[in-house]
Design a protein around this motif. Structure first.
Motif, PDB file in Angstrom:
ATOM      1  N   GLY B  86      -7.023 -16.349  -4.324  1.00  0.00           N
ATOM      2  CA  GLY B  86      -6.328 -15.193  -3.760  1.00  0.00           C
ATOM      3  C   GLY B  86      -5.711 -15.399  -2.391  1.00  0.00           C
ATOM      4  N   VAL B  87      -5.734 -16.639  -1.884  1.00  0.00           N
ATOM      5  CA  VAL B  87      -5.105 -16.881  -0.583  1.00  0.00           C
ATOM      6  C   VAL B  87      -3.661 -17.321  -0.843  1.00  0.00           C
ATOM      7  CG1 VAL B  87      -5.294 -18.047   1.637  1.00  0.00           C
ATOM      8  CG2 VAL B  87      -7.357 -17.564   0.304  1.00  0.00           C
ATOM      9  N   ALA B  88      -2.792 -16.340  -0.960  1.00  0.00           N
ATOM     10  CA  ALA B  88      -1.420 -16.610  -1.383  1.00  0.00           C
ATOM     11  C   ALA B  88      -0.690 -17.479  -0.366  1.00  0.00           C
ATOM     12  CB  ALA B  88      -0.673 -15.291  -1.577  1.00  0.00           C
ATOM     13  N   GLY B  89       0.065 -18.456  -0.885  1.00  0.00           N
ATOM     14  CA  GLY B  89       0.989 -19.220  -0.053  1.00  0.00           C
ATOM     15  C   GLY B  89       0.352 -20.167   0.946  1.00  0.00           C
ATOM     16  N   LEU B  90      -0.934 -20.494   0.764  1.00  0.00           N
ATOM     17  CA  LEU B  90      -1.575 -21.395   1.725  1.00  0.00           C
ATOM     18  C   LEU B  90      -0.992 -22.806   1.596  1.00  0.00           C
ATOM     19  CD1 LEU B  90      -4.023 -21.425   3.818  1.00  0.00           C
ATOM     20  CD2 LEU B  90      -5.254 -22.619   1.996  1.00  0.00           C
ATOM     21  N   VAL B 189     -13.767  -4.941   9.157  1.00  0.00           N
ATOM     22  CA  VAL B 189     -13.967  -6.133  10.001  1.00  0.00           C
ATOM     23  C   VAL B 189     -12.621  -6.748  10.388  1.00  0.00           C
ATOM     24  CG1 VAL B 189     -14.801  -8.526   9.981  1.00  0.00           C
ATOM     25  CG2 VAL B 189     -16.307  -6.665   9.213  1.00  0.00           C
ATOM     26  N   LEU B 190     -11.706  -6.826   9.433  1.00  0.00           N
ATOM     27  CA  LEU B 190     -10.377  -7.382   9.742  1.00  0.00           C
ATOM     28  C   LEU B 190      -9.643  -6.502  10.752  1.00  0.00           C
ATOM     29  CD1 LEU B 190      -9.401  -8.561   6.158  1.00  0.00           C
ATOM     30  CD2 LEU B 190      -9.771 -10.035   8.158  1.00  0.00           C
ATOM     31  N   GLU B 191      -9.796  -5.190  10.622  1.00  0.00           N
ATOM     32  CA  GLU B 191      -9.177  -4.280  11.601  1.00  0.00           C
ATOM     33  C   GLU B 191      -9.779  -4.489  12.985  1.00  0.00           C
ATOM     34  OE1 GLU B 191      -8.378  -0.892   8.190  1.00  0.00           O
ATOM     35  OE2 GLU B 191      -9.918  -0.535   9.717  1.00  0.00           O
ATOM     36  N   LEU B 192     -11.096  -4.695  13.020  1.00  0.00           N
ATOM     37  CA  LEU B 192     -11.757  -4.952  14.314  1.00  0.00           C
ATOM     38  C   LEU B 192     -11.210  -6.227  14.960  1.00  0.00           C
ATOM     39  CD1 LEU B 192     -15.527  -4.160  13.587  1.00  0.00           C
ATOM     40  CD2 LEU B 192     -13.837  -2.720  14.751  1.00  0.00           C
ATOM     41  N   LEU B 220     -10.229 -13.966   4.303  1.00  0.00           N
ATOM     42  CA  LEU B 220      -8.973 -14.715   4.406  1.00  0.00           C
ATOM     43  C   LEU B 220      -7.941 -14.171   3.416  1.00  0.00           C
ATOM     44  CD1 LEU B 220      -7.466 -17.132   5.667  1.00  0.00           C
ATOM     45  CD2 LEU B 220      -8.374 -18.528   3.800  1.00  0.00           C
ATOM     46  N   ALA B 221      -8.367 -13.966   2.167  1.00  0.00           N
ATOM     47  CA  ALA B 221      -7.441 -13.439   1.165  1.00  0.00           C
ATOM     48  C   ALA B 221      -7.003 -12.017   1.536  1.00  0.00           C
ATOM     49  CB  ALA B 221      -8.082 -13.463  -0.214  1.00  0.00           C
ATOM     50  N   LEU B 222      -7.942 -11.232   2.041  1.00  0.00           N
ATOM     51  CA  LEU B 222      -7.647  -9.830   2.362  1.00  0.00           C
ATOM     52  C   LEU B 222      -6.821  -9.674   3.634  1.00  0.00           C
ATOM     53  CD1 LEU B 222     -11.128  -8.253   1.548  1.00  0.00           C
ATOM     54  CD2 LEU B 222      -8.990  -7.836   0.301  1.00  0.00           C
ATOM     55  N   SER B 223      -6.797 -10.708   4.461  1.00  0.00           N
ATOM     56  CA  SER B 223      -6.117 -10.570   5.756  1.00  0.00           C
ATOM     57  C   SER B 223      -4.629 -10.263   5.580  1.00  0.00           C
ATOM     58  CB  SER B 223      -6.308 -11.830   6.616  1.00  0.00           C
ATOM     59  OG  SER B 223      -5.652 -12.935   6.021  1.00  0.00           O
ATOM     60  N   ALA B 224      -4.080 -10.617   4.408  1.00  0.00           N
ATOM     61  CA  ALA B 224      -2.672 -10.301   4.150  1.00  0.00           C
ATOM     62  C   ALA B 224      -2.439  -8.787   4.133  1.00  0.00           C
ATOM     63  CB  ALA B 224      -2.235 -10.912   2.816  1.00  0.00           C
ATOM     64  N   GLN B 225      -3.506  -8.020   3.865  1.00  0.00           N
ATOM     65  CA  GLN B 225      -3.380  -6.559   3.783  1.00  0.00           C
ATOM     66  C   GLN B 225      -3.631  -5.862   5.113  1.00  0.00           C
ATOM     67  OE1 GLN B 225      -5.833  -4.969   0.603  1.00  0.00           O
ATOM     68  NE2 GLN B 225      -5.567  -6.817  -0.614  1.00  0.00           N
ATOM     69  N   VAL B 226      -4.100  -6.597   6.104  1.00  0.00           N
ATOM     70  CA  VAL B 226      -4.447  -5.976   7.391  1.00  0.00           C
ATOM     71  C   VAL B 226      -3.590  -6.603   8.489  1.00  0.00           C
ATOM     72  CG1 VAL B 226      -6.285  -5.460   9.044  1.00  0.00           C
ATOM     73  CG2 VAL B 226      -6.798  -5.558   6.584  1.00  0.00           C
TER      74      VAL B 226
END
Lengths: 400, 400
Positions: B86-90, B189-192, B220-226
């Motif tokens: 799920g880590v797109a484009g790495l 956590v990513l928002e923090l 890491l995968a979710l960071s694209a959304q935050v």
């Protein structure tokens, strides 16, 4: 707000050689710049046989986590290997396996060096040692070297003046100097260690690569003759230059209280060195193939060193001075400036790239008082024909 | 005068678990103490095929020095592996190979931590992380954890109070807690990270070891959304728990300016990770064997986790409480003290050794405020029959 990094990073500067290495990709270039052995020397069949035995006989252990101190069969083989080089009675428990000898240096830094501590190295010495110790905040003092290695009187004055945490030496076929510490000076250095109670670190990756007569015994082997010196001596060994750098197998021998702390630091640095690589190295040593491998490597490098020395004398004449190497990988050259010729190795390096030959200028190898007229040539990775052609190009670069 | 070591060694204490491990050699003991996978799970045939291909197809490169950043074919395989999670484009250039993920932690410490800096970790967390960061002089603050991982409100209060250099989390199947951070908390956590501009380090050695449903995507995968979170995020991966610890192959993904500095530090730590091990791992990943290997490992560990949970409920009843693990290697237990039974896990550990079963008390896993009633059980290395027998012995130890 950007990321805030640790202050220790401010002590290190790595651009000098990196910039040069970027140019090495140029097509057709002959490189004397590398610090590595020739891949064509690797005993691929022997290493393949060793790794196959590992996966047939001990796959569970070789693929599992291992002791931080090292894989026991390898520690035993390395102890035997060192005994064969005159280190009488060395027990496997007196050495730990490191991820290349670079890690041994890192563990010595982590274990010993507080910010502001002083360490003494040879001028010139291995660039990555200077940077490694600076990352721990060391002030790196440079001791003068001549064709017989570090000068003991000067070294003693520096020890008395600076009270260093340690003295780092490459006594045999030094990088980049190619110099070998004489037997007499070895004993003097050991006496200094004992008298001034200062840790001496002997880095010995090249000692097995001699071309004719074997060099004097290592400081470690000789320490048995100098009372009190062994407890102030650490020794770094490596299979990188004689078998394969890609295995990343080095070792550290040190007094017990230092070794125990290095193990603790290693536990939190990489837990342990690849057990697969360690087991492969152990099987290789056990197979008995090493003496023949060493004999082969010595013969080839001896021929190349001779070819490079001959070509330099023929092509560059009085523009250069150097001591013909008796082992190792490197030939250390000083530009004399005779008859108004180039004396700046950095300027020559740029012109040399244009002519199709690369080398490393000497300046970055000095922690203090760089000699801009020096340069390092590796004779290890080019064959004799390429060495002759490369030195001819160097001669053209010197002429402008 | 003895050797004088660096002050940083005074920040670290390693005896707690070492003392216990000395007792593990006792014959017949069943150990739930290890933090390692079962050797019987290793795909020896697949690794042998990979290493044979390496030595047949690319021996020169695999046995030579390599780039500090990592062996390019492995970086490419790992980038693909992470894209599959799920880590797109790495891109391969966005990760570096480390000597196990332990080295990624060490490089983060070396790159980021000055003496006196604060870092926040979970309470409890991986013991070697606490010690690794303390060796760089960090003050290690503990954030509270429950069955859904770290508590974001408490974490935010600690960030505001302490201005840490970094926050270190094992969000998925944590060691030792077994807890998994919920999707909602991951986004918090990513928002923090983005709001407070604090580096969050995601250590993810266990995320592939799920038993039923897959866990939430990595930070890491979710960071694209935050928005803004990716530039404050580092991610440590490892093949140790899913393929083989003995290869010592981990990786670090981080913002470019941090990654470049980590490479510089790695250059002077071990130059590079074993190219032989890296090339073997790359060939293994390329072979396509990993999905089947993972499926096998998941099935076996799931069965063992279930057996251990069932046995604990049956044998120890209300003396313990725990959350049934949904992945990873560990089951985290709290002694309740119900009906006057033992509440001190350290005392229980000693009695358990006498009864023939070993585990690690929870106290050393806390950087602050240890909970002496906790303990860690690994269900990974004993088979189901041994697990049942071991838990029965634990029940006897609890009874006195």
């Amino acid at each position: 707000m950007p990321l805030a990094f640790a202050d220790r990073l401010n002590n290190v500067e790595t651009s000098a050689i990196r910039e040069l290495f970027k140019l090495l990709g140029k097509p057709g270039i002959i490189s004397f710049a590398g610090g590595f052995p020739d891949s064509a020397m690797f005993d691929v069949a022997g290493i393949r046989a060793a790794s196959e035995r590992v996966l047939a006989e001990e796959p569970g252990a070789a693929l599992q986590y291992g002791a931080t101190e090292g894989y026991q069969p390898l520690r035993e083989q390395l102890a035997t290997f060192m005994q064969g080089k005159g280190v009488a009675g060395l027990a496997p428990e007196q050495l730990i396996v490191t991820t290349g000898s670079q890690q041994a240096l890192d563990l010595l830094g982590k274990t010993m060096i507080d910010p502001g501590d002083k360490v003494i190295v040879e001028g010139p010495t291995f660039l990555a040692t200077i940077q490694c110790f600076r990352l721990y905040g060391a002030e790196v003092i440079s001791a003068p070297v001549d064709g017989e290695g570090v000068q003991p009187d000067a070294l003693e004055r520096l020890i008395v003046e600076h009270h260093p945490k340690l003295v780092y030496l490459i006594p045999t076929f030094g990088n980049p100097s190619g110099a070998t510490l004489s037997l007499e000076r070895r004993k003097r250095v050991l006496e200094l260690a004992a008298r001034h109670q200062v840790l001496v670190v002997e880095d010995d990756p090249y000692g097995d690569l001699y071309f004719g007569e074997a060099p004097p015994a290592s400081l470690l082997a000789l320490s048995a003759q100098v009372p009190g010196s062994r407890e102030w001596l650490a020794h770094c060994g490596s299979l990188s230059k004689v078998l394969s750098p890609g295995l990343r197998v080095g070792w550290l021998i040190a007094p017990p209280e230092l070794l125990a702390r290095a193990v603790m630091c290693k536990q939190f640095s990489d837990a342990h060195t690849s057990t697969f690589a360690q087991a492969t190295a152990a099987q290789y040593l056990k197979s008995g193939a090493m003496p023949a491998t060493l004999a082969h490597v010595r013969t080839v490098y001896a021929e190349r060193a001779q070819a490079m020395g001959d070509a330099l004398r023929a092509e560059l004449g009085d523009a250069v001075e150097f001591v013909q190497p008796r082992g190792g990988l490197f030939l250390w050259v000083r530009l004399t400036g005779a008859r108004g010729q180039e004396r700046d190795a950095g300027a020559l390096a740029k012109r040399a790239i244009d002519k199709g030959v690369a080398f490393v200028p000497g300046t970055p190898f000095f922690s203090q008082n760089p000699d801009a007229a020096t340069l390092r040539l590796s004779f290890a990775t080019a064959d004799v024909a390429k060495i002759r052609e490369g030195v001819a190009r160097l001669g053209q670069a010197l002429k402008g």
